[in-house]
Design a protein around this motif. Structure first.
Motif, PDB file in Angstrom:
ATOM      1  N   LEU A  49      -3.166   9.743  -4.548  1.00  0.00           N
ATOM      2  CA  LEU A  49      -2.533   8.563  -3.962  1.00  0.00           C
ATOM      3  C   LEU A  49      -1.974   8.865  -2.571  1.00  0.00           C
ATOM      4  O   LEU A  49      -2.156   8.066  -1.634  1.00  0.00           O
ATOM      5  N   GLY A 103      -4.832   9.295  -0.203  1.00  0.00           N
ATOM      6  CA  GLY A 103      -5.402   7.986   0.098  1.00  0.00           C
ATOM      7  C   GLY A 103      -4.565   7.233   1.121  1.00  0.00           C
ATOM      8  O   GLY A 103      -5.103   6.580   2.023  1.00  0.00           O
ATOM      9  N   TYR A 104      -3.239   7.324   0.982  1.00  0.00           N
ATOM     10  CA  TYR A 104      -2.362   6.643   1.932  1.00  0.00           C
ATOM     11  C   TYR A 104      -2.482   7.263   3.321  1.00  0.00           C
ATOM     12  O   TYR A 104      -2.489   6.549   4.334  1.00  0.00           O
ATOM     13  N   PHE A 116      -5.501   5.878   4.819  1.00  0.00           N
ATOM     14  CA  PHE A 116      -5.260   4.487   5.219  1.00  0.00           C
ATOM     15  C   PHE A 116      -4.601   4.433   6.592  1.00  0.00           C
ATOM     16  O   PHE A 116      -5.037   3.673   7.477  1.00  0.00           O
ATOM     17  N   PHE A 144      -6.376   0.057  -3.619  1.00  0.00           N
ATOM     18  CA  PHE A 144      -5.195   0.817  -4.042  1.00  0.00           C
ATOM     19  C   PHE A 144      -4.654   0.273  -5.364  1.00  0.00           C
ATOM     20  O   PHE A 144      -4.269   1.043  -6.255  1.00  0.00           O
ATOM     21  N   THR A 145      -4.620  -1.056  -5.496  1.00  0.00           N
ATOM     22  CA  THR A 145      -4.096  -1.667  -6.720  1.00  0.00           C
ATOM     23  C   THR A 145      -4.960  -1.319  -7.923  1.00  0.00           C
ATOM     24  O   THR A 145      -4.443  -0.916  -8.977  1.00  0.00           O
ATOM     25  N   ALA A 148      -8.303  -2.848   1.286  1.00  0.00           N
ATOM     26  CA  ALA A 148      -7.489  -1.656   1.014  1.00  0.00           C
ATOM     27  C   ALA A 148      -6.435  -1.952  -0.046  1.00  0.00           C
ATOM     28  O   ALA A 148      -6.208  -1.139  -0.959  1.00  0.00           O
ATOM     29  N   ILE A 203       2.349   2.030  -3.443  1.00  0.00           N
ATOM     30  CA  ILE A 203       1.409   2.676  -4.358  1.00  0.00           C
ATOM     31  C   ILE A 203       1.080   4.089  -3.897  1.00  0.00           C
ATOM     32  O   ILE A 203       1.234   5.059  -4.646  1.00  0.00           O
ATOM     33  N   GLY A 204       0.626   4.211  -2.637  1.00  0.00           N
ATOM     34  CA  GLY A 204       0.157   5.518  -2.161  1.00  0.00           C
ATOM     35  C   GLY A 204       1.266   6.502  -1.900  1.00  0.00           C
ATOM     36  O   GLY A 204       1.170   7.675  -2.294  1.00  0.00           O
ATOM     37  N   VAL A 245       0.842  -1.200   0.000  1.00  0.00           N
ATOM     38  CA  VAL A 245       0.000   0.000   0.000  1.00  0.00           C
ATOM     39  C   VAL A 245       0.877   1.251   0.000  1.00  0.00           C
ATOM     40  O   VAL A 245       0.606   2.222  -0.715  1.00  0.00           O
TER      41      VAL A 245
END
Length: 316
Positions: free
Chosen positions: A303, A306-307, A310, A281-282, A277, A87-88, A84
């Motif tokens: 991104l 979003g992280y 999270f 995200f993916t 999650a 990505i984020g 995660v």
């Protein structure tokens, strides 16, 4: 609330461990890359196999060390949190530095395997355990991915005769870099686990939360450094490939190996929150990359935000 003096040693171990992981990964990447070129592999092949796997080494060492010293929650949390974060945080920050171009090759060959790895992890983990049989399955998929990647990459490229160092053979200096990098990773992962667990245990956090946050971010530093530097230098496709490859190896190699050592027990809360999650995200990343074949600064902001969300929900 723990006394300030009680936190000095865990904080010191945490910081030194993260620095050691970063340094070890850098040495391992440099040495492994030159060794691969020296025995005739092409630079692109090195980038999506050796480099991606080498930057996954911190997660692997932390996960395996955690199995013997703490629990499998450390390994599972580190992989979920790291993917995660890749990505984020990693791609988000890289895209904020400079929009990232996504190659047709990456979309067709690498990204589908990243989605497959995430979906496969969730699928085999829904029953609450990843056993040795599932671990063997993950390793088998990893072997298939690596063979496919090397075959297709080598098949459509011209010989690497002009690559610096290509075909020069194995140099002792590069072997030394790999060995020193591996030793530094082992020591760094031990310090990171000790410091991170002691610090968050002192504040009452669970092992899974520790893996999903402090250890995940710490072990994502090699990806963050490599991708951010690549973006700043205009090598944006490398930033994408580094993260996509690392997310594939995190699931298939790290969890595959851990599950072969001992079955991984999965909490209901992980199935209900962390698994969805990872999938969200993916899929969001794939949607962003499919639109216009690039990640824009707006995508990067989304991104990163979003992280942050999270992490916020994890802390609740």
């Amino acid at each position: 609330m723990p006394a300030g003096s009680e936190l000095l040693v865990p904080i010191a171990l945490l910081v030194v461990g993260i620095v050691a992981l970063y340094a070890g990964a850098e040495l391992l990447v440099a040495g492994a890359g030159r060794l691969a070129l020296g025995v005739g592999l092409r630079a692109a092949t090195v980038g999506v196999t050796v480099i991606a796997f080498a930057t996954t080494a911190p997660e692997l060492f932390v996960a395996i060390t955690g199995v013997f010293d703490v629990s499998t929650d450390i390994g599972l949390g580190t992989v979920l949190g790291s993917n995660v974060a890749n990505i984020g945080l990693v791609l988000g920050v890289s895209a904020l530095i400079k929009p990232l171009s996504v190659s047709e090759v990456a979309m067709k060959r690498h990204v589908p395997f990243m989605v497959l790895a995430a979906v496969l992890l969730v699928g085999i983990g829904l029953d609450g355990v990843i056993g040795r049989l599932e671990g063997a399955l993950l390793i088998a998929v990893l072997a298939g991915f690596t063979v496919y990647l090397v075959h297709t990459t080598n098949a459509d490229q011209t010989p690497a005769v002009d690559e610096p160092g290509a075909g020069d053979g194995i140099a002792l200096k590069d072997v030394a870099l790999v060995l020193v990098g591996l030793i530094t990773l082992v020591v760094g992962s031990q310090w990171l686990i000790e410091g991170g667990t002691e610090l968050l245990f002192a504040f009452g956090f669970s092992e899974l939360f520790i893996g999903l946050t402090v250890l995940a971010i710490g072990t994502s530093l090699p990806e963050l450094a490599a991708s951010a530097i690549g973006a700043a230098r205009g090598e944006t496709e490398f930033a994408i490939g580094n993260v996509v490859g690392s997310n594939i190896y995190n699931v298939l190699a790290v969890l595959g190996i851990v599950a072969l050592i001992t079955p991984i027990q999965i909490a209901t809360s992980t199935i209900q929150f962390e698994f969805p999650a990872l999938i969200v995200f993916t899929l969001v990343l794939v949607a962003m990359m499919s639109y216009g074949r690039k990640l824009t600064r707006l995508d990067g902001f989304v991104l990163v935000a979003g992280y942050a969300g999270f992490i916020y929900f994890l802390a609740q």
